[in-house]
Each structure stands twice: as C-alpha cells, then as structure tokens.
Motif scaffolding. Structure first.
Motif, PDB file in Angstrom:
ATOM      1  N   GLU A  77     -33.523  74.474  53.951  1.00 50.32           N
ATOM      2  CA  GLU A  77     -32.682  74.535  55.150  1.00 50.32           C
ATOM      3  C   GLU A  77     -32.714  73.180  55.875  1.00 50.32           C
ATOM      4  OE1 GLU A  77     -32.411  76.934  59.422  1.00 50.32           O
ATOM      5  OE2 GLU A  77     -33.740  77.652  57.819  1.00 50.32           O
ATOM      6  N   PHE A  78     -33.910  72.550  55.912  1.00 46.30           N
ATOM      7  CA  PHE A  78     -34.023  71.255  56.585  1.00 46.30           C
ATOM      8  C   PHE A  78     -33.519  70.126  55.696  1.00 46.30           C
ATOM      9  CE2 PHE A  78     -37.260  74.076  58.290  1.00 46.30           C
ATOM     10  CZ  PHE A  78     -37.078  73.950  59.648  1.00 46.30           C
ATOM     11  N   ILE A  79     -33.837  70.227  54.390  1.00 43.79           N
ATOM     12  CA  ILE A  79     -33.430  69.167  53.463  1.00 43.79           C
ATOM     13  C   ILE A  79     -31.912  69.103  53.357  1.00 43.79           C
ATOM     14  CG2 ILE A  79     -33.575  68.418  51.052  1.00 43.79           C
ATOM     15  CD1 ILE A  79     -36.351  69.707  50.956  1.00 43.79           C
ATOM     16  N   PRO A  82     -28.193  66.829  56.953  1.00 41.42           N
ATOM     17  CA  PRO A  82     -28.187  65.357  56.861  1.00 41.42           C
ATOM     18  C   PRO A  82     -29.041  64.700  57.931  1.00 41.42           C
ATOM     19  CG  PRO A  82     -25.972  66.213  56.580  1.00 41.42           C
ATOM     20  CD  PRO A  82     -26.808  67.371  57.000  1.00 41.42           C
ATOM     21  N   ASP A  83     -29.084  65.296  59.139  1.00 44.51           N
ATOM     22  CA  ASP A  83     -29.887  64.691  60.201  1.00 44.51           C
ATOM     23  C   ASP A  83     -31.383  64.840  59.930  1.00 44.51           C
ATOM     24  OD1 ASP A  83     -27.580  63.983  61.545  1.00 44.51           O
ATOM     25  OD2 ASP A  83     -27.488  65.899  62.616  1.00 44.51           O
ATOM     26  N   LYS A  84     -31.773  65.934  59.243  1.00 37.42           N
ATOM     27  CA  LYS A  84     -33.187  66.162  58.930  1.00 37.42           C
ATOM     28  C   LYS A  84     -33.601  65.478  57.622  1.00 37.42           C
ATOM     29  CE  LYS A  84     -34.079  68.994  62.398  1.00 37.42           C
ATOM     30  NZ  LYS A  84     -35.071  68.677  63.442  1.00 37.42           N
ATOM     31  N   PHE A  85     -32.653  65.333  56.705  1.00 33.30           N
ATOM     32  CA  PHE A  85     -32.992  64.803  55.378  1.00 33.30           C
ATOM     33  C   PHE A  85     -33.648  63.427  55.467  1.00 33.30           C
ATOM     34  CE2 PHE A  85     -31.575  61.882  52.001  1.00 33.30           C
ATOM     35  CZ  PHE A  85     -32.284  62.405  50.944  1.00 33.30           C
ATOM     36  N   ILE A  86     -33.182  62.591  56.396  1.00 33.11           N
ATOM     37  CA  ILE A  86     -33.701  61.231  56.485  1.00 33.11           C
ATOM     38  C   ILE A  86     -35.193  61.196  56.774  1.00 33.11           C
ATOM     39  CG2 ILE A  86     -33.304  60.887  58.956  1.00 33.11           C
ATOM     40  CD1 ILE A  86     -32.547  58.403  56.095  1.00 33.11           C
ATOM     41  N   GLU A  87     -35.747  62.296  57.363  1.00 40.82           N
ATOM     42  CA  GLU A  87     -37.172  62.354  57.666  1.00 40.82           C
ATOM     43  C   GLU A  87     -38.019  62.438  56.390  1.00 40.82           C
ATOM     44  OE1 GLU A  87     -37.866  65.574  60.308  1.00 40.82           O
ATOM     45  OE2 GLU A  87     -36.459  64.872  61.850  1.00 40.82           O
TER      46      GLU A  87
END
Length: 691
Positions: A77-79, A82-87
């Motif tokens: 869900e986080f991956i 796009p905003d969370k993937f960069i983490e």
C-alpha cells in the motif's frame, strides 16, 4: 524488456454466450493472456513490473521483486504510493532518481537508471529500472511503465573490478617496471611510457620512432650480441613454452648502455597459435654495475691475497737465512769456555730471542702455505697415543719450570686406535694445543689430555687446562690471525697464529676442532680425527682429493617415504645441479622457484618438508624471504637451509642468527647436504611418530 499494464475491464462473473462470436473469442484470448502474465509475475522473484498511472498517482507493481526484499502484501500500500515510494530509495540516490524521472517526463524515448533500494530488514540492494512513457494527445505523460530488477551482484563485480584495476595500477606504478604487449589481432607492440623512460626518452621524442614502428626502433637500439640471445629466448618460449626471461643491453638516450630484464608470457588459441604476449621490462642497470664492482673487488682481493701469501712465503724464506747465521754464531759463542758469565748470559738472550723469531717466521710461512693450499699432506694410518706421548715428553720441562702437572690419561696410553692423518702435522697440532695449555696456565696449574672414541667414525683428543680462560666476548675472535685476545702487552710470548694454523691443519686433514672456555676457570680444546678403518694406504691420497673436490663417497639417504623439497635459486646451472643430484633419490620430489615471491607462494601452497634457499636472490634476499616464511603460521615450522656463496665468518654468523636451520656454503658439498637432509627430515619423521 519492459511491460505496460492498462486498466483492465471490470471482471464479469461469466461470459455472455449471446455475444457475437468474434467478441467472445477476443475476450477468451484476453483472459488467457491475463492468466499468462499473472504466472510470469508470480515466478519473477528478482523482477518488478511497474505501471505508474500518473493522473491518478498510483503505482501498480507485479512480480516477486518486493517479496524478494522481504516486504509483505500489507507493505505494498505504501510502496504503490509515489509519495511514499521515494522513502524506500537510499538517501544518497533519491535526488538522482527524481531528477531522472523529471528528465524522462520532459523528453521522449526509454529511460534507464541504477539506484539503491532498502530491504525490509535493513541494508540495500542495487536495482536497475528501465521504463518508457505513454503520452496523451497534448504530449503529457499519462503512464510510465517498465521493469525494475536486482543488479547487486553485477554492481559488486563491477566495483571489485575497479578496485582490482586500481590496485594493479598502483603496483605497476610503484614497481618502476615498464609494460609491453603484443597482439596478433592488432599487430605490432604496445610499450608503456615507463619502458622509454628507462632509456631516458619520453613517448613524444621523435628519435624513438625514426619513421619506423616502436618495436623496430627498440630492436635497433639493442646490443647486437644480446639481440641474438633475445630472439633465441623468444623462439624457445613460443615454440617450446620455455619461460621467457632474458637480460640484454640497450642504448639509452645518452648513448650509454642500459641493462633491461624482460619477462613475459604468451597465450595461445585452441589451435595452439600464439594470440597475445604480455610482459614487463625491469631496469637492472644499477644491479649489473654493482655486480661488476663486486666481481672487480673480488678479483682485486684475490690478487691481493695471492700477493700477500707470496710475499709472506718469500719473506719467511729470506728471513731464515740471517736468522740461521745469528743462531749459529750464537751457539759457537756459547761453546766458547773462555767467556765470562755475564757474556754467556748475553749470548743466551740472543739465542732465546733468535729462536723465538725463528718460530714466528716458521708460523708465518706455515700460514701462508696453508692459505695458498701449497702445504703438502702425507695421509696414512697414525697412532695418536704415540704422538701424544712424544708431545707431552718434549714439553714436560717447560711445564715443570712453572710447577704445572701434565697428565696423559690411561685411555690415551691404552688406545691402539689409528686415525687417518699426516703424522708430522698431527704432532704439530698436539704440540700447539699443549704448548698453549701450559703457556696460558697459572703457576702450579694442571693440564689433562684425554682420548675417547666417538662411535665408529672419529677419535676425540681433548686438552684441558686450569688456566685463566677466555672471556666470552673474545671467543668469536679465537681463530683470527695475529689476534692474541688481549695478551699483546703481557709477558707471554706468541704470534697469534698458532691456533689459526692448528685449525687449518686439522680441517685439511679431514678432522674437526672446537673448544669451550670459562674465564678464570680454564679451557678445553678438542680435536676429532677420522678413524682408520682398514682402507688400502694408496687410497688415502685419492680419498683426500675427492673430499677437497666435494665429490667423495656420498652417505646413504636414511629418509623414508616421499618428501618434497623446495629449492629457491635463481641461477640455472645451480638448479640443474640440484635436479641431477636428487634424481638418485626417487622419494625426494624437487620443486624449484627462481624468485623469492614465487618461493613464498609455493611454500604456502605445497607446504614442503624442507626448503633450500640461496641468499643472493632478485628483489628480496634470502634473509628477508626467511623472515616472511617465519612470520606466516602456514610456513613457520618448515626447516630452511641456506646454500650460498657468502662464506665469510660474519655471513655465517648472520645466517645462524637469522634462523636458518643450517648455513651451507658453495661449492656444494653433496655429502654434507645428504647429512643435513638426514638430520632435518629424520627429525620430522620422529615428530610425526610422536604425534
């Protein structure tokens, strides 16, 4: 490859059989295609198939890539955001990845980037993304689709290769060696700049080329005599796979000759044809000049030694003539009964001084003869008991004058053992030892002479006194000519060559001499002479000659089982000698290393039972090589023998202090070498049995 995924139509609970036949067939084909892709996704653990819907800000991932990194379905869900993937991207790579994405949105065509992604349980892997974009009618990107896969092993290999290349570059740079290479594919030779720097050129010097290729320019500068040897060595290497290692002279920029040592290795294709040859050039000019200086100095020293011996011999003879006259006339005067007591005392002083001077001249003459190997020996069976009795008798009055008792132990009187010796020279040895024991004794002291059989081979004669002894720091100087060990200013007469002559006489008759001494307690000297075992008398001269040439009867090798011997020696004739000698012992396997680095490698790899090593080796000398072996747990217990031409006393002492088990000098004494083999390898047998 990459895969673009589109929004699928809403799944229907079943296909409408009333549909047109073509539409039904297309739907069935689509269902099969989706099933195929789903199977591919499930089997792709190291790959992720990405379909990024930019208008809806949703990333669809398929494949086993994220589960390969330890993430669960709940993490997706986080991956997928796009905003969370960069983490999940390594902090050092986030800026680079975002810049690459923006650049791809502005331009057309596929995009590629390598970056690091965080694993679920910590750490990162290297991933490569290959994507393409789909744009709407206005040219705006609506979908970015492609594949992301793990390239960690490839990246690690690449980094290791870069590190290795940098390491080799540093080694080559620090070694001062030039690099050259020939390739059949490209034709011609490549020389590194360092090759020309050895000659004083730079790569831009026009004189290097002179309108010809580099190899021709190089060969033109080589010494004609060495060019033939170079070509012959190269031919042997190419045709017979003989190692290519050759030294040659070449003219430098200053027109002076330089010495180059070239080494190389040819590679061949499957058909056996040469394809590439790589090698190095080492500037060995300074080494060659040093060798020439050493050889010249050796010749000068040998000539000076010969001149010294000839001078001493000549002067000794010249001095004997006037001395004989002085002593002869002194005896005539002494026989004159009309002389007054005071005159007789004067004549006695003249005779005593003349006889002492004659003894000194005789010692110098003997020393000169021994050093020049011009003293003849008549070897025969000799009974030491008789010679000892005669020597004790002749020196008895000298001992009685100072109250010194001289005792010949019963073992000497009763011994009927004969030794192989020159009777005159052996008696001279006994007289020298007894005379010193009396001369350097204390008043009222004692001298004991003993005899003992050492197994079957030797008879030991000992002379023990109760004198002042020899200080420990002076004992190493015992056999130095004209060194009286601090007695120069004493009232005791002497020249300081008696013991030197004694040692030389004993050793040239095939015996051994040694001593032990303690200051203010006394000294004990011993002489071991070979026992006569019934050989025909006429064999003595031949036997002695063979011993001098180090080619006498070689003892039997007592070592059982197969043993490996590593010989570290850069001189080819010495290598061949060792090979031919060890052929007679099938259980001894010989490995040869021409260089110390190669020797250390083989010692670690083979772990031989014994190492025989030269001292003067290229790059590292024998002492440095031994230190490396002794510091390595793998090789520290391997016995190491030094076999070298460095035969000075200081060299032998340094060899023993450095940790060599034996220090043998050239020319090679084969009998001695076999005895050493028996000693060291038999010790290893005993250790194996004890373990």
């Amino acid at each position: 490859m990459w895969f673009k995924k589109r929004k699928p139509a809403a799944a229907a609970p079943g296909l409408d059989v009333s549909m047109h036949g073509d539409t039904l067939a297309k739907l069935q084909a689509l269902e099969r295609s989706v099933s195929t892709y789903e199977r591919i996704f499930r089997g792709s653990r190291g790959y992720a198939f990405l379909d990024w819907d930019l208008p809806n800000s949703k990333m669809a991932w398929n494949g086993g890539f994220w589960s390969h990194l330890g993430y669960s379905d709940a993490d997706m869900e986080f991956i997928s955001n796009p905003d969370k993937f960069i983490e999940y991207v390594h902090p050092d790579d986030q800026k680079k990845l975002m810049s690459n994405i923006f650049a791809h949105l502005r331009s057309s065509g596929p995009g590629e980037i390598v970056f690091r992604i965080r694993k679920k349980k910590g750490g990162h892997i290297w991933a490569e993304a290959r994507v393409d974009a789909e744009r709407n009618a206005k040219g705006r990107v609506v979908y970015m689709s492609g594949i992301v896969f793990d390239v960690t092993k490839l990246k690690q290999t690449e980094q290791a290769l870069l590190i290795s290349e940098a390491r080799h570059a540093r080694i080559i740079q620090s070694s001062n060696d030039g690099i050259w290479e020939w390739s059949s594919a490209h034709g011609g030779f490549h020389f590194s700049n360092r090759c020309w720097e050895h000659l004083g050129f730079t790569e831009h010097d026009d004189i290097v080329n002179q309108g010809m290729d580099r190899m021709s320019a190089w060969r033109k500068r080589m010494h004609p005599d060495d060019l033939k040897e170079f070509d012959h060595t190269l031919q042997e290497h190419v045709q017979n796979r003989v190692p290519f290692d050759v030294e040659y002279r070449i003219r430098g920029k200053d027109e002076h000759w330089r010495w180059i040592r070239a080494r190389g290795q040819m590679t061949y294709d499957e058909a056996g044809k040469p394809t590439r040859m790589s090698g190095t050039n080492m500037d060995v000019t300074e080494i060659k000049l040093a060798e020439e200086r050493v050889l010249k100095a050796k010749e000068v020293a040998e000539e000076a030694n010969r001149a010294k011996s000839d001078f001493l011999s000549s002067m000794s003879h010249e001095l004997r003539t006037p001395l004989n006259s002085i002593l002869g006339f002194a005896q005539l005067c002494d026989a004159d009964k009309s002389l007054l007591p005071e005159q007789r005392a004067n004549i006695a002083e003249i005779r005593r001084a003349g006889e002492h001077l004659l003894q000194l001249v005789g010692d110098v003459l003997d020393l000169a003869k021994i050093e020049s190997r011009r003293m003849g020996f008549s070897l025969e069976p000799v009974t030491p008991a008789r010679l000892l009795a005669e020597a004790v008798s002749s020196l008895q009055s000298q001992a009685e004058m100072r109250g010194i008792s001289v005792t010949l132990e019963p073992a000497c009187d009763e011994s009927d053992v004969d030794v192989v010796a020159d009777a005159v020279r052996l008696k001279q040895v006994f007289l020298n030892l007894l005379s010193n024991a009396i001369k350097y004794n204390v008043d009222g002291g004692s001298v004991h002479v003993g005899c003992a059989r050492l197994e079957e081979a030797f008879l030991r004669v000992t002379v023990k006194d109760s004198g002042r002894g020899i200080a420990e720091h002076l004992q190493k100087q015992m056999y130095q000519p004209f060194n009286r060990l601090g007695n120069e200013a004493s009232s005791i007469e002497g020249s300081g060559v008696g013991l030197v002559i004694t040692k030389q006489l004993v050793e040239q008759m095939g015996g051994l001499i040694g001593f032990s001494s303690k200051e203010n307690v006394g000294s004990e000297f011993w002489v071991d002479m070979p026992v006569y075992l019934g050989q025909p008398i006429e064999q003595f001269a031949d036997d002695r000659r063979r011993e001098d040439m180090s080619a006498g009867a070689i003892p039997a090798l007592e070592v059982e089982g197969e043993r490996t011997i590593l010989y570290v020696e850069d001189n080819p004739p010495n290598q061949r000698l060792m090979k031919q000698f060890l052929v007679r012992y099938p259980n001894l396997r010989l490995e040869i290393a021409a260089e110390p680095i190669r020797g250390i490698y083989l010692a670690r790899k083979l772990q031989p039972d014994l190492i025989v090593m030269d001292i003067n080796l290229p790059g590292m000398d024998g002492f440095e090589t031994l230190a490396v072996l002794k510091q390595d747990p793998i090789t520290e217990a391997i016995p190491v023998i030094a076999l070298t031409a460095n035969a000075l006393v200081k060299d032998i002492e340094r060899g023993k202090e450095s940790g060599f088990d034996y220090y043998l000098t050239k020319p090679l004494n084969l009998s001695q070498l076999v005895n050493v083999f028996n000693d060291l390898l038999m010790q290893e047998n005993m250790q194996s049995l004890n373990n």
